[in-house]
Design an enzyme around this catalytic site. Structure first.
Site, PDB file in Angstrom:
ATOM      1  N   GLU A 131     -19.614  16.613  23.949  1.00  7.67           N
ATOM      2  CA  GLU A 131     -19.300  16.535  22.522  1.00  7.67           C
ATOM      3  C   GLU A 131     -19.168  15.071  22.102  1.00  7.67           C
ATOM      4  OE1 GLU A 131     -15.370  17.665  21.067  1.00  7.67           O
ATOM      5  OE2 GLU A 131     -16.351  18.874  19.531  1.00  7.67           O
ATOM      6  N   LYS A 145       2.639  19.365  13.122  1.00  4.25           N
ATOM      7  CA  LYS A 145       2.487  18.002  13.642  1.00  4.25           C
ATOM      8  C   LYS A 145       1.060  17.555  13.304  1.00  4.25           C
ATOM      9  CE  LYS A 145       1.341  14.842  16.689  1.00  4.25           C
ATOM     10  NZ  LYS A 145       0.482  13.810  16.113  1.00  4.25           N
ATOM     11  N   CYS A 205     -15.985  20.403  14.559  1.00  5.14           N
ATOM     12  CA  CYS A 205     -16.012  21.056  15.872  1.00  5.14           C
ATOM     13  C   CYS A 205     -17.225  21.965  16.019  1.00  5.14           C
ATOM     14  CB  CYS A 205     -14.725  21.820  16.098  1.00  5.14           C
ATOM     15  SG  CYS A 205     -14.315  22.864  14.714  1.00  5.14           S
ATOM     16  N   GLU A 246      -7.915  25.928  19.633  1.00 13.60           N
ATOM     17  CA  GLU A 246      -9.241  25.806  18.997  1.00 13.60           C
ATOM     18  C   GLU A 246      -9.763  24.442  19.418  1.00 13.60           C
ATOM     19  OE1 GLU A 246     -10.712  28.089  17.313  1.00 13.60           O
ATOM     20  OE2 GLU A 246      -9.106  29.409  16.639  1.00 13.60           O
TER      21      GLU A 246
HETATM   22  P1  NAP Z   1      -6.792  15.394  20.006  1.00 14.74           P
HETATM   23  O1  NAP Z   1      -6.786  14.015  20.472  1.00 14.74           O
HETATM   24  O2  NAP Z   1      -6.776  16.483  20.990  1.00 14.74           O
HETATM   25  O3  NAP Z   1      -5.539  15.516  19.019  1.00 14.74           O
HETATM   26  C1  NAP Z   1      -5.221  16.706  18.340  1.00 14.74           C
HETATM   27  C2  NAP Z   1      -3.741  16.722  18.024  1.00 14.74           C
HETATM   28  O4  NAP Z   1      -2.980  16.763  19.244  1.00 14.74           O
HETATM   29  C3  NAP Z   1      -3.259  15.479  17.281  1.00 14.74           C
HETATM   30  O5  NAP Z   1      -2.262  15.847  16.354  1.00 14.74           O
HETATM   31  C4  NAP Z   1      -2.682  14.650  18.408  1.00 14.74           C
HETATM   32  O6  NAP Z   1      -1.737  13.703  17.974  1.00 14.74           O
HETATM   33  C5  NAP Z   1      -2.018  15.705  19.250  1.00 14.74           C
HETATM   34  N1  NAP Z   1      -1.751  15.322  20.638  1.00 14.74           N
HETATM   35  C6  NAP Z   1      -2.197  14.223  21.321  1.00 14.74           C
HETATM   36  N2  NAP Z   1      -1.729  14.234  22.591  1.00 14.74           N
HETATM   37  C7  NAP Z   1      -0.979  15.360  22.717  1.00 14.74           C
HETATM   38  C8  NAP Z   1      -0.248  15.944  23.790  1.00 14.74           C
HETATM   39  N3  NAP Z   1      -0.204  15.376  24.978  1.00 14.74           N
HETATM   40  N4  NAP Z   1       0.379  17.111  23.574  1.00 14.74           N
HETATM   41  C9  NAP Z   1       0.328  17.722  22.372  1.00 14.74           C
HETATM   42  N5  NAP Z   1      -0.329  17.216  21.315  1.00 14.74           N
HETATM   43  C10 NAP Z   1      -0.983  16.054  21.478  1.00 14.74           C
HETATM   44  O7  NAP Z   1      -8.043  15.726  19.077  1.00 14.74           O
HETATM   45  P2  NAP Z   1      -8.568  14.895  17.846  1.00 14.74           P
HETATM   46  O8  NAP Z   1      -9.215  13.663  18.371  1.00 14.74           O
HETATM   47  O9  NAP Z   1      -7.513  14.761  16.821  1.00 14.74           O
HETATM   48  O10 NAP Z   1      -9.669  15.906  17.256  1.00 14.74           O
HETATM   49  C11 NAP Z   1     -10.952  15.979  17.743  1.00 14.74           C
HETATM   50  C12 NAP Z   1     -11.163  17.210  18.608  1.00 14.74           C
HETATM   51  O11 NAP Z   1     -10.729  18.380  17.918  1.00 14.74           O
HETATM   52  C13 NAP Z   1     -12.600  17.466  18.918  1.00 14.74           C
HETATM   53  O12 NAP Z   1     -12.747  17.769  20.289  1.00 14.74           O
HETATM   54  C14 NAP Z   1     -12.974  18.671  18.084  1.00 14.74           C
HETATM   55  O13 NAP Z   1     -14.025  19.433  18.555  1.00 14.74           O
HETATM   56  C15 NAP Z   1     -11.700  19.413  18.021  1.00 14.74           C
HETATM   57  N6  NAP Z   1     -11.645  20.293  16.844  1.00 14.74           N
HETATM   58  C16 NAP Z   1     -11.751  21.645  17.035  1.00 14.74           C
HETATM   59  C17 NAP Z   1     -11.716  22.509  15.953  1.00 14.74           C
HETATM   60  C18 NAP Z   1     -11.827  23.996  16.162  1.00 14.74           C
HETATM   61  O14 NAP Z   1     -11.483  24.761  15.261  1.00 14.74           O
HETATM   62  N7  NAP Z   1     -12.263  24.475  17.297  1.00 14.74           N
HETATM   63  C19 NAP Z   1     -11.554  22.005  14.664  1.00 14.74           C
HETATM   64  C20 NAP Z   1     -11.441  20.614  14.501  1.00 14.74           C
HETATM   65  C21 NAP Z   1     -11.480  19.774  15.607  1.00 14.74           C
HETATM   66  P3  NAP Z   1      -2.194  12.203  17.659  1.00 14.74           P
HETATM   67  O15 NAP Z   1      -3.437  12.284  16.811  1.00 14.74           O
HETATM   68  O16 NAP Z   1      -1.067  11.668  16.894  1.00 14.74           O
HETATM   69  O17 NAP Z   1      -2.452  11.556  18.983  1.00 14.74           O
END
Ligand code: NAP
Ligand code: MG
Length: 498
Positions: A400, A192, A302, A267
């Site tokens: 963050e 997804k 991240c 992650e």
């Molecule tokens: P996000 O809002 O948490 O979204 C991540 C994924 O989850 C997207 O595919 C999103 O879909 C989906 N999602 C949204 N609501 C959900 C729910 N209720 N249940 C299950 N899945 C759901 O994060 P983001 O804004 O895309 O990414 C930024 C964050 O990722 C930052 O906090 C960053 O630090 C973290 N990150 C961590 C790593 C690591 O390896 N630790 C690497 C990269 C990024 P939609 O986008 O379609 O809403």
């Protein structure tokens, strides 16, 4: 004559792209059952790229059923490891053959500079796939010591149906970090992608099929967060591997607990501390590295080095070099190969970052940047921004931001630096710059993070080192042979032989 891959080349490629916006379920591109779509926009200029299938619960059910069928039929899980390896290597070769197309698609959708997608995202994705393909026929079980009348083995078996829910900052690479080990281990996968960057994931599904990945083994279900939610609640998904925010990670863990206790791997975010001691071997190198650590990929990383902790006596030379080095990260047109940085993913993320910049002007001293730029109309572009904190407790020094915003914090002793580094809820990465072995040894042991760099930052994020976090940065590790344990169950087999 080798082709000149200049801005005109990439703009031309962008214009001639055939964009696939349908989901990929059970070996076919399909519309959502509802036939609804959502719009995928380019972060470069906000233009519409393609309508994309807005999948819902029914589509998730179809994908899960296809994954389950393929898993139980053994068309993938039952192959010899070397046969899966051959197919995955073929897929990697197809990704390589299509890497210009995939890189431009990734840059268009996400606003990442083409220099990064061609030089890092695509090669990293291909390397990851090859690495796990090459690993999988070299995995051995264990034969523990037993009483003489017994013989026992410990083996790893695939879990079954693995859902991978991934973010937009490295759309293909973060996906590969999940699907490569999961598929290599013999699972069937449902990917997804983020609704902000679904296009590259959809494109590579067709290439998987072409490489010989059987129908149902690799599915891509496009849509919004509701698709991820359905996957996290689904009773027939065995594992959900997630990269994204802590807020969504928590919800996934709750949903897994409320449904079938599927394995959950998270992650999450970070606020990584980059500590420069007065005996840093090369202040100039440390400053250039500190700029890259926060400004690469527009700070949407991240493990970004978003906090620069500097020992008081070297603040002046370090800041001088840092301010100069940050000039290299002015955003440009993402399809210009000379651009080092590009666009912020979208207006919502831009607003979030701007909110923190506003907060920073109250809480700290703005040393540089903070303004919106417009190398391309319609996109969200931001200057590299640097604050000097008055107080390590400031919100911008602990939360963050996920944008090109660096907070510099001055400290006096190593003990104080380690305490500041460890004071956030996160524990993804950290770095220490010093010439003293004792300082290095103390810091690397006491920093509560999954990765610690010494006299460098962001080096060797490759397949040989596990990547992931302590504390609220998540659990489990991507990359390395350790990642296989996320997608396998251990089985103890005990035989009485006499
Ligand atoms: P996000 O809002 O948490 O979204 C991540 C994924 O989850 C997207 O595919 C999103 O879909 C989906 N999602 C949204 N609501 C959900 C729910 N209720 N249940 C299950 N899945 C759901 O994060 P983001 O804004 O895309 O990414 C930024 C964050 O990722 C930052 O906090 C960053 O630090 C973290 N990150 C961590 C790593 C690591 O390896 N630790 C690497 C990269 C990024 P939609 O986008 O379609 O809403
Ligand atoms: Mg997009």
């Amino acid at each position: 004559m080798p082709e000149l891959k200049d801005r005109a080349y990439w703009l031309e490629k962008a214009q001639t792209l055939q964009i696939e916006g349908r989901a990929f379920i059970d070996g076919r591109y399909v519309d959502a059952q509802s036939t609804e779509t959502f719009s995928s926009y380019s972060a470069i200029d906000g233009s519409l790229l393609a309508p994309v299938a807005l999948c819902g619960g029914g589509d998730v059910d179809l994908a899960v059923a296809a994954a389950r069928r393929s898993f139980e039929a053994g068309v993938w899980s039952g192959l010899a490891a070397r046969e899966r390896k051959a197919v995955l290597l073929k897929w990697a070769a197809l990704l390589e053959a299509h890497s210009d197309e995939l890189a431009v698609l990734e840059s268009l959708d996400s606003g990442k500079p083409i220099a990064d997608t061609t030089g890092s995202d695509l090669p990293g994705t291909i390397y990851c796939l090859r690495w796990f393909a090459e690993l999988i026929d070299k995995v051995h079980g264990e034969v523990p010591a037993t009483d003489p009348q017994f013989f026992g083995t410990v083996t790893q078996q695939p879990l079954g149906v693995v859902a991978a829910v991934v973010p937009w900052n490295y759309p293909l690479l973060m996906a590969a970090w999940k699907f490569a080990p999961a598929l290599a281990a013999g699972n069937s996968v449902i990917l997804k992608p983020s609704e902000k960057t679904p296009l590259s994931a959809l494109r590579i599904a067709g290439l998987a099929m072409e490489a010989g990945v059987p129908a149902g083994v690799f599915n891509v279900v496009s849509g919004d967060g509701a698709v991820g939610r359905e996957l996290s609640l689904h009773g027939d998904v065995d594992c959900i591997a997630f990269t994204g925010s802590g807020k969504v990670g928590r919800e996934i863990a709750k949903n897994a607990a409320a449904s079938n206790l599927k394995r959950v791997w998270l992650e999450l975010g970070g606020k990584s501390a980059n500590i420069v001691m007065a005996d840093c071997p090369d202040i100039s190198h440390a400053a250039r590295s500190a700029a890259a650590a926060i400004f690469a990929n527009m700070g949407q990383v991240c493990s970004a080095g978003s906090r620069l902790l500097v020992q008081r006596s070297v603040v002046e030379p370090l800041l001088r070099e840092l301010l100069a080095a940050s000039d290299d990260y002015q955003p440009g047109h993402p399809l210009d190969p000379a651009s080092v940085t590009g666009a912020i993913i979208d207006a919502a993320q831009f607003e979030r970052v701007r909110h923190y910049i506003d907060l920073g002007t109250q809480e700290a001293q703005l040393l540089k940047g903070g303004r919106q730029l417009s190398p391309v109309e319609g996109g969200a572009y931001l200057e590299p921004t640097i604050f000097l904190a008055k107080d390590a407790a400031a919100r911008i020094a602990n939360e963050e931001i996920f944008g090109p915003v660096l907070v510099v914090i001055v400290f006096d002793t190593l003990e104080e630096a380690i305490a500041i580094a460890n004071q956030t809820e996160f524990g993804l990465a950290a770095a220490v710059w010093s010439s003293d072995l004792k300082t290095i040894h103390t810091a690397t042991r006491q920093l509560k993070t999954g990765t610690v760099w010494v006299n460098c930052y962001d080096e060797l994020v490759d397949m040989n080192f596990p990547f992931g976090g302590f504390k609220e940065s998540g659990n489990g590790r991507d990359n390395s042979a350790h990642a296989l344990s996320k997608y396998t169950e251990l089985k103890s087999t005990i035989m009485r032989c006499a």
